[in-house]
Design an enzyme around this catalytic site. Structure first.
Site, PDB file in Angstrom:
ATOM      1  N   LYS A 239      -5.907  -4.223  -3.365  1.00  0.00           N
ATOM      2  CA  LYS A 239      -4.871  -4.454  -2.362  1.00  0.00           C
ATOM      3  C   LYS A 239      -5.063  -5.832  -1.744  1.00  0.00           C
ATOM      4  CE  LYS A 239      -2.667  -2.319   1.683  1.00  0.00           C
ATOM      5  NZ  LYS A 239      -2.665  -1.162   2.605  1.00  0.00           N
TER       6      LYS A 239
ATOM      7  N   SER B  79       1.664   0.972   3.296  1.00  0.00           N
ATOM      8  CA  SER B  79       1.611  -0.425   2.952  1.00  0.00           C
ATOM      9  C   SER B  79       0.945  -0.730   1.608  1.00  0.00           C
ATOM     10  CB  SER B  79       0.874  -1.194   4.054  1.00  0.00           C
ATOM     11  OG  SER B  79      -0.476  -0.789   4.153  1.00  0.00           O
TER      12      SER B  79
ATOM     13  N   SER C  44      -0.745   4.712   4.785  1.00  0.00           N
ATOM     14  CA  SER C  44      -0.509   3.619   3.843  1.00  0.00           C
ATOM     15  C   SER C  44      -1.102   3.809   2.462  1.00  0.00           C
ATOM     16  CB  SER C  44      -1.030   2.299   4.427  1.00  0.00           C
ATOM     17  OG  SER C  44      -0.203   1.855   5.472  1.00  0.00           O
TER      18      SER C  44
END
Length: 471
Positions: A79, A154, A178
């Protein structure tokens, strides 16, 4: 040969050891897949393919020499929020587009030390402050199952990369859902570990809402990555000792007591989501678990208020500080998040009032988990969010009801409040628009193994499709 871009990590490791497959062959297949699908999906914020192919050749030598590490040769997409020293650390924002990281996140350090190959980084919304994934910096990331939808956020790029076959494993982080929201929306597996299980970086390692964790396409792969990244770290005071290992053999739920909550209270739940969640509950009963339908009795307005008081004390001011200096560069949703969090904090009575509300929210969950080994409930009330929509001026409607805030469609934030509870998202089915749906498996505080046992049982009796046919 097997469909290489969708090969599970556990199977790839077996094939590497038996010399049926080379790490170079697997990495090459992922690179070719990315070149084919990335123009449509846009899940990768940075590609490091040339370096990754060189590392794959080194992994080949490790297998030849008989010295492979736990993730040797496995491609892992990191990420973008998790910094890597010497690489851009933009946080998905034009305001930070030129910044370079000086340190590497502990999760990435451990993956590399275990032989994993970070071949790409994945997109996020700006500052990871949204439950969808698009930004001015990277554009719109789309759901591989239906390109008109977002993969969630996210960790949306992570979920989209897994579903589109451009990585084998991925990392995520979760401050309000997320990891679990993108996993639900992309038909993948995502794990929010209990607070402190996986080390993080200051200052947000001290925020009990914050969790870094693994994402994958199978429960076993998710456990594999979790076992690599978990454990104490000298730079994270809240990281737990000793490290806890998820066992290899999972899936036997005979006699386990599982609470099935069709709803956590008054959330709006679309009929398709309700039906898919019920199907998971029935499958667990068929697998030998003792499944009892329960009422939790929470109010989503209380959860939203508690969460945004919390955000208004820690996360919101960080975004607000950047907005004060670079507001013209920020997305409307980032500006709205900072303002909404600040207002809720001020009107809600401050941090102490928020903690009192959090304690009341956890009470019925604690009572349920005292009587049951795990709790299952929907991850979201609706299948997904529209790609590219900010949900600032547009209201989200679920089950015919217009929500005050789009995040009310999520049932995840409850378990950032109950942050010591491990939570695993596994697929529960599909909605009529082709977007996957998910179910949360919630365990007692720090009982990681239980949620993986239940997740593996769901996967065994209700196996899911990994590859979107249209992509």
């Amino acid at each position: 040969m097997t469909d290489l871009p969708y090969l599970p990590a556990t199977e790839a490791l077996r094939m590497f050891r038996s010399r049926e497959l080379s790490p170079v062959e697997l990495m090459t297949a992922l690179v070719e897949r990315a070149e084919a699908v990335e123009p449509q999906v846009n899940a990768l914020s940075e590609r490091m393919f040339e370096e990754a192919l060189l590392q794959a050749k080194q992994a080949e030598r490790a297998y030849r020499d008989g010295s492979p590490r736990p993730l040797e040769g496995i491609p892992v997409a990191a990420k973008d929020e998790q910094p890597i020293a010497g690489r851009v650390a933009s946080d998905g924002s034009l305001a930070h587009a030129g910044e370079v990281a000086e340190v590497t996140h502990p999760v990435v350090e451990r993956i590399v030390a275990a032989g994993g190959i970070v071949h790409a980084r994945t997109t996020t919304p700006e500052f990871c402050c949204a439950a969808f994934t698009h930004s001015k910096l990277w554009g719109v990331t789309r759901n591989p199952w239906n390109l008109g939808y977002s993969p969630g956020g996210s960790s949306g790029g992570a979920g989209a990369a897994l579903a589109s076959g451009t990585t084998v494993l991925a990392t995520g982080s979760d401050i309000g859902g997320s990891i679990r929201l993108p996993a639900a929306n992309t038909g993948t597996v995502g794990y929010k570990p209990p607070y402190g299980r996986v080390p993080a970086m200051p200052p947000f390692n001290l925020d009990h809402y914050c969790h870094d964790g693994p994402m994958a396409r199978t429960v076993a792969d998710c456990a594999l990555l979790q076992n690599v990244i978990a454990g104490p770290h000298p730079h994270d005071v809240v990281s737990l000792r000793p490290a806890v290992t998820i066992p290899d053999r999972l899936g036997d739920v005979t006699g386990m007591r599982v609470a099935y909550a069709p709803n956590l209270g008054d959330w709006e739940i679309e009929p398709e989501i309700a039906a898919n969640t019920l199907a998971v509950a029935e499958a667990l009963r068929d697998a030998g678990a003792v499944v009892e339908e329960v009422e939790v009795g929470l109010r989503r307005a209380d959860v939203m208020r508690a969460a945004f008081i919390h955000f208004g004390a820690i996360f919101g001011p960080m975004v607000g500080r950047i907005a004060a200096e670079h507001g013209d560069l920020l997305t409307p949703y980032a500006l709205d998040f900072a303002a909404y969090a600040r207002t809720t904090y001020e009107r809600g009575g401050g941090f102490l009032a928020g903690l009192e509300l959090e304690a009341a929210i956890y009470r019925p969950i604690g009572d349920l988990l005292d009587r049951h080994d795990a709790l299952i409930c929907p991850t979201t009330g609706a299948p997904g969010l529209r790609a590219g929509e900010d949900y600032v001026d547009t209201r989200l409607t679920v089950n015919g009801v217009e929500l005050d805030h789009y995040m009310e469609y999520s049932l995840t934030t409850v378990f950032n409040i109950a942050s010591r509870c491990p939570v695993l998202n596994v697929p529960s089915g599909f909605a009529s628009d082709g977007v996957p749906t998910g179910v949360q498996i919630v365990g007692r505080g720090y009982d990681d193994e239980a949620v993986f046992r239940v997740g593996a049982a769901v996967e065994r009796v209700r196996p899911w499709t990994h590859r979107p046919e249209s992509l």
